[in-house]
Motif scaffolding. Sequence first.
Motif, PDB file in Angstrom:
ATOM      1  N   PHE A   1       5.372   8.665  -3.943  1.00 33.93           N
ATOM      2  CA  PHE A   1       4.703   8.404  -2.668  1.00 33.93           C
ATOM      3  C   PHE A   1       5.643   8.810  -1.522  1.00 33.93           C
ATOM      4  O   PHE A   1       6.851   8.925  -1.711  1.00 33.93           O
ATOM      5  CB  PHE A   1       4.351   6.912  -2.537  1.00 33.93           C
ATOM      6  N   ASP A   2       5.054   8.987  -0.331  1.00 35.05           N
ATOM      7  CA  ASP A   2       5.866   9.278   0.855  1.00 35.05           C
ATOM      8  C   ASP A   2       6.239   7.989   1.597  1.00 35.05           C
ATOM      9  O   ASP A   2       7.272   7.933   2.267  1.00 35.05           O
ATOM     10  CB  ASP A   2       5.087  10.182   1.819  1.00 35.05           C
ATOM     11  N   PHE A   3       5.354   6.986   1.516  1.00 27.08           N
ATOM     12  CA  PHE A   3       5.572   5.722   2.236  1.00 27.08           C
ATOM     13  C   PHE A   3       5.196   4.554   1.334  1.00 27.08           C
ATOM     14  O   PHE A   3       4.214   4.640   0.582  1.00 27.08           O
ATOM     15  CB  PHE A   3       4.661   5.632   3.476  1.00 27.08           C
ATOM     16  N   LEU A   4       5.940   3.473   1.457  1.00 28.71           N
ATOM     17  CA  LEU A   4       5.555   2.204   0.837  1.00 28.71           C
ATOM     18  C   LEU A   4       5.342   1.255   1.997  1.00 28.71           C
ATOM     19  O   LEU A   4       6.284   0.973   2.749  1.00 28.71           O
ATOM     20  CB  LEU A   4       6.670   1.691  -0.085  1.00 28.71           C
ATOM     21  N   THR A   5       4.107   0.811   2.200  1.00 30.01           N
ATOM     22  CA  THR A   5       3.841  -0.073   3.343  1.00 30.01           C
ATOM     23  C   THR A   5       3.640  -1.496   2.839  1.00 30.01           C
ATOM     24  O   THR A   5       3.030  -1.726   1.786  1.00 30.01           O
ATOM     25  CB  THR A   5       2.618   0.407   4.153  1.00 30.01           C
ATOM     26  N   TRP A   6       4.176  -2.451   3.597  1.00 20.48           N
ATOM     27  CA  TRP A   6       4.168  -3.861   3.178  1.00 20.48           C
ATOM     28  C   TRP A   6       3.698  -4.722   4.347  1.00 20.48           C
ATOM     29  O   TRP A   6       4.189  -4.546   5.479  1.00 20.48           O
ATOM     30  CB  TRP A   6       5.591  -4.273   2.774  1.00 20.48           C
ATOM     31  N   PHE A   7       2.758  -5.621   4.090  1.00 23.28           N
ATOM     32  CA  PHE A   7       2.186  -6.468   5.147  1.00 23.28           C
ATOM     33  C   PHE A   7       2.075  -7.907   4.655  1.00 23.28           C
ATOM     34  O   PHE A   7       1.780  -8.132   3.482  1.00 23.28           O
ATOM     35  CB  PHE A   7       0.774  -5.970   5.513  1.00 23.28           C
TER      36      PHE A   7
ATOM     37  N   ILE B   1       0.839  -1.201   0.000  1.00 16.79           N
ATOM     38  CA  ILE B   1       0.000   0.000   0.000  1.00 16.79           C
ATOM     39  C   ILE B   1       0.880   1.260   0.000  1.00 16.79           C
ATOM     40  O   ILE B   1       1.326   1.709   1.051  1.00 16.79           O
ATOM     41  CB  ILE B   1      -0.976  -0.015   1.215  1.00 16.79           C
ATOM     42  N   PRO B   2       1.170   1.792  -1.191  1.00 20.32           N
ATOM     43  CA  PRO B   2       1.915   3.057  -1.269  1.00 20.32           C
ATOM     44  C   PRO B   2       1.001   4.226  -0.883  1.00 20.32           C
ATOM     45  O   PRO B   2      -0.168   4.264  -1.286  1.00 20.32           O
ATOM     46  CB  PRO B   2       2.326   3.158  -2.739  1.00 20.32           C
TER      47      PRO B   2
END
Length: 186
Positions: A143-149, A89-90
Amino acid sequence: MNARLFAFVGGEIGSWRVIETKTVAGEGLAEVKRLNVVNAAVPLLPDDAQWLLRGVTSNERYVTRSERAQLTAKQPVLGRRQATCAAFIPIRKTASWWNLAQDERRMILEESSNHIKTGLKYLPAVARRLHHCRDLGGDAEPFDFLTWFEYAPSDSAAFDELVAELRASQEWTYVDREIDMRLARD
Ligand code: HEM
């Protein structure tokens, strides 16, 4: 720096197959078949790839000592055998977020929005890694963040619930671009 550098390459190769791509806010990203997650510098868009997003892991900005202790006690590692589902989720936040002072951002992220308290309820089901994009030096990171789960298929519904809770929070009023990609490892 290199060990902290991650590249997410959307295209035809990689161990994660894209199941679904949703544009939650702002401009979308081209739909791709697979995501290649690389823990190294990828200076150029590889042949056949549609896009390349980069980020670095970093120190925490907002967690208190006691939250850190709770996180450390509960958070699982990435790469668990049963965690065959992933979400990438970027996210980009608005200029007004970045113009706030550190204490104001902490107030919104946790005291008003319960980001950490909410997230903690979903540990150890969900493993995560946060990548920052603003400190890479270039001026063109989208993007400011690249979130990974990562989570097991049986925790997919719980993950959806977590994301819905966060998106309903005050913190998310500062999110102006967000793509939600769901993936499976085969
Ligand atoms: C930041 C925990 C789920 C997006 C953080 C931070 C913590 C945290 C502790 C602050 C890091 C710091 O101090 O700098 C968790 C936990 C989760 C979770 C335990 C449960 C799995 C999510 C989800 C999303 C998300 C599902 C996206 C939909 C973010 C973003 C940041 C962040 C974008 C950076 C915020 C900023 O620095 O402005 N998370 N989180 N998190 N998280 Fe989560």
